[in-house]
Design an enzyme around this catalytic site. Structure first.
Site, PDB file in Angstrom:
ATOM      1  N   GLU A  12       0.538  -1.148   0.213  1.00 39.61           N
ATOM      2  CA  GLU A  12       0.224   0.016  -0.225  1.00 39.61           C
ATOM      3  C   GLU A  12       1.125   1.280   0.045  1.00 39.61           C
ATOM      4  O   GLU A  12       1.860   1.494   0.901  1.00 39.61           O
ATOM      5  CB  GLU A  12      -0.734   0.145   1.623  1.00 39.61           C
ATOM      6  CG  GLU A  12      -1.791   1.233   0.963  1.00 39.61           C
ATOM      7  CD  GLU A  12      -1.716   2.205   2.018  1.00 39.61           C
ATOM      8  OE1 GLU A  12      -1.465   3.145   1.148  1.00 39.61           O
ATOM      9  OE2 GLU A  12      -2.407   2.652   2.927  1.00 39.61           O
TER      10      GLU A  12
ATOM     11  N   CYS B 102      -2.657   8.252   4.111  1.00 43.70           N
ATOM     12  CA  CYS B 102      -2.541   8.237   2.320  1.00 43.70           C
ATOM     13  C   CYS B 102      -4.146   8.131   1.640  1.00 43.70           C
ATOM     14  O   CYS B 102      -4.166   8.136   0.598  1.00 43.70           O
ATOM     15  CB  CYS B 102      -2.578   6.579   2.566  1.00 43.70           C
ATOM     16  SG  CYS B 102      -0.914   5.684   3.285  1.00 43.70           S
TER      17      CYS B 102
END
Length: 524
Positions: A235, A269
């Site tokens: 990720e 994020c």
């Protein structure tokens, strides 16, 4: 032995000391983990869930202390730590403890053709073995902890390396895991440099690595993993767009933008970075968001007596990156529409005000790269089509959001957005939904964590196939002769006939040959 000092980025004061792990001990640690994993994998899902429930209870009973540790180590506010770190950990224990068995239990697979009517297939999800987790500093508790629980419920041992900037949180995780009373060695916390630990993981045969961090670091890990074909889950961040349509509830949209853009000092994020607003409501939206931005307070957030909305950035390097992106935007014509105000002592920490930018252009760093700071850039678009085009024009594709009162329209547009997650009239929160997969496309990464998909990422897929009735041989086995050739041809016509007559003819010829071939005695 090297001592690692954890410093509060909001105050500059040391809050903890830990000993760096001697990586020469990794072979022994892996062996211990594998021994413990064999014991753990033999337990049923319900037995594993008992241990996970103990961890959940520990989190509940020590929630304030855990929030304090996260706040002091990461720089975020106590409210942020409680809402986005501690609570999701308890939710993860609950969901995976209750649902892992349903997701990972052995399942029968329906047959695909009458030609294989005698075959049965079962799909099993088996533990990987020892999984490595290298986690980031922006959510130092909730990101790795969810993966830890997924790994444990799937039957694995777990080696965790938390970010170098937040090692005290790793020690807090040790406390949670200890409350679960796991087999000795099943979970181990490694303290040290991320790159050095990753290399040691690969060298010692880690069965899979879960990494959350930068795109560049992810690419380096992929290159390393290729040498041993070690599977990865990555990720790697986002530059996430928010689309505000003319029919949106602007009060909700501006509230959502402020939270998802400035929360955790913008170090999310999946946080809002780019906002595309239909021109007819652009001025009204900007006015509302500017008002909310000015009302926000940034400062040290680990003192209950001082009301603060936004804490500090976590590292000096990230502060420099955000400042660089802001300077680039201003040099290219952007305007600061509003900023938050400081509260308390902000001189000794990595603070930046929440900043709303307008007059932005597509060539600015804030629109092209992950800023990862408390900056929201807003621009007007003619319509939804232009918003979609601009939103998808990015190498990062983690999350996105659409704001509209028309859910049907929102769903249709969401299907066309290039991102792993799209939310309607909300943003960022879905990382806290244990049942919902998390991950992105393009350079935002590969693989998924959370939800059934995350549990499956923690397993090997194994198919077990057998015969319902015991047969001497299969249709395509030896001996090969003209009859075998005709039998296979009739099998093809039986499975894919031109019409009813061909099917009938093929079945009349195939059936006696099939019975003889599979169940009759050999002619030799």
């Amino acid at each position: 032995m090297t001592v690692v000092i954890d410093t509060n980025p909001a105050t500059g004061k040391a809050v903890a000391e830990l000993n760096e792990t001697d990586l020469a001990t990794l072979p022994g640690r892996f062996e211990k983990a594998r021994q413990a994993q064999r014991i753990w994998a033999a337990k049923s899902f319900r037995e594993r869930a008992v241990h996970i429930k103990r961890m959940r209870n520990y989190i509940r009973d020590n929630a304030e202390e855990l929030a304090r540790v996260v706040s002091e180590s990461n720089g975020k506010t106590l409210v942020d730590a409680l809402a986005t770190e501690v609570l999701p950990c308890a939710l993860a224990c609950q969901w995976y403890g209750r649902n892992a068995e349903k997701v990972l239990a052995a399942k029968r697979r329906p047959g695909g053709s009458l030609l294989f009517a005698n075959k049965r297939t079962e799909i099993r999800r088996l533990p990987l073995g020892v999984v490595g987790i290298i986690s980031p500093w922006n959510y130092p508790l909730s990101i790795p902890f969810g993966e830890i629980i997924m790994g444990l419920m799937a039957g694995n041992a777990v080696l965790l390396k938390v970010a170098a900037a937040t090692p005290a949180v790793g020690r807090a995780i040790e406390g949670i895991i200890e409350a679960g009373q796991l087999p000795d060695g099943l979970f181990q916390h490694i303290v040290g440099s991320g790159s050095a630990v990753a290399t040691a993981f690969f060298e010692n045969g880690v069965d899979k690595l879960f990494f959350t961090g930068s795109v560049n670091a992810g690419k380096v890990l992929m290159a390393q993993a290729a040498q041993t074909l070690t599977p990865l889950s990555l990720e790697l961040g986002g530059n996430d767009p928010m689309i505000v349509l003319a029919d949106a509830d602007l009060e909700r949209a501006s509230n959502g933008a402020a939270w998802a853009g400035y929360q955790n000092a913008g170090q999310s994020c999946g946080g809002v970075e780019r906002v595309y607003v239909e021109a007819s409501v652009y001025d009204d939206f900007v006015e509302l968001l500017a008002k909310k931005t000015r009302a926000l307070r940034h400062g040290p957030g680990n003192d209950k007596s001082i009301p603060v909305d936004i804490g500090s950035l976590t590292t000096a390097g990230q502060k420099r990156t955000v400042e660089q992106h802001l300077e680039d935007a201003l040099a290219k014509g952007a305007r600061i529409e509003a900023q938050s105000r400081p509260v308390g002592d902000v001189e000794n920490g990595y603070f930046l005000p929440a900043t709303l930018l307008t007059r932005v252009s597509d060539d600015m760093l804030v629109m092209r790269e992950e800023t990862f700071g408390p900056i929201i850039a807003v621009t007007a678009v003619a319509n939804a089509e232009e918003a979609l085009e601009k939103a998808n024009d990015s190498k990062l594709a983690l999350t996105s959001s659409i704001w509209t009162r028309d859910n049907k329209k929102g769903h249709a547009l969401a299907a066309r957005l290039e991102s792993g997650v799209t939310t309607l009239n909300d943003h960022l929160y879905s990382h806290g939904l244990s049942e919902t997969p998390w991950g992105g496309w393009k350079e935002s990464g590969i693989g998924r964590t959370h939800g059934p998909e995350g549990l499956e990422e923690m397993t090997h897929v194994k198919a077990i196939n057998w015969d319902l009735l015991p047969a001497k041989r299969n249709l395509w086995w030896y001996p090969f002769d003209r009859a075998t050739y005709k039998g296979l041809l009739n099998a093809l016509y039986f499975a894919f006939p031109k019409g009813p007559l061909q099917w009938l003819g093929a079945s009349l010829k195939l059936t006696p040959f099939l019975v003889w071939k599979m169940f009759g005695k050999s002619r030799d």
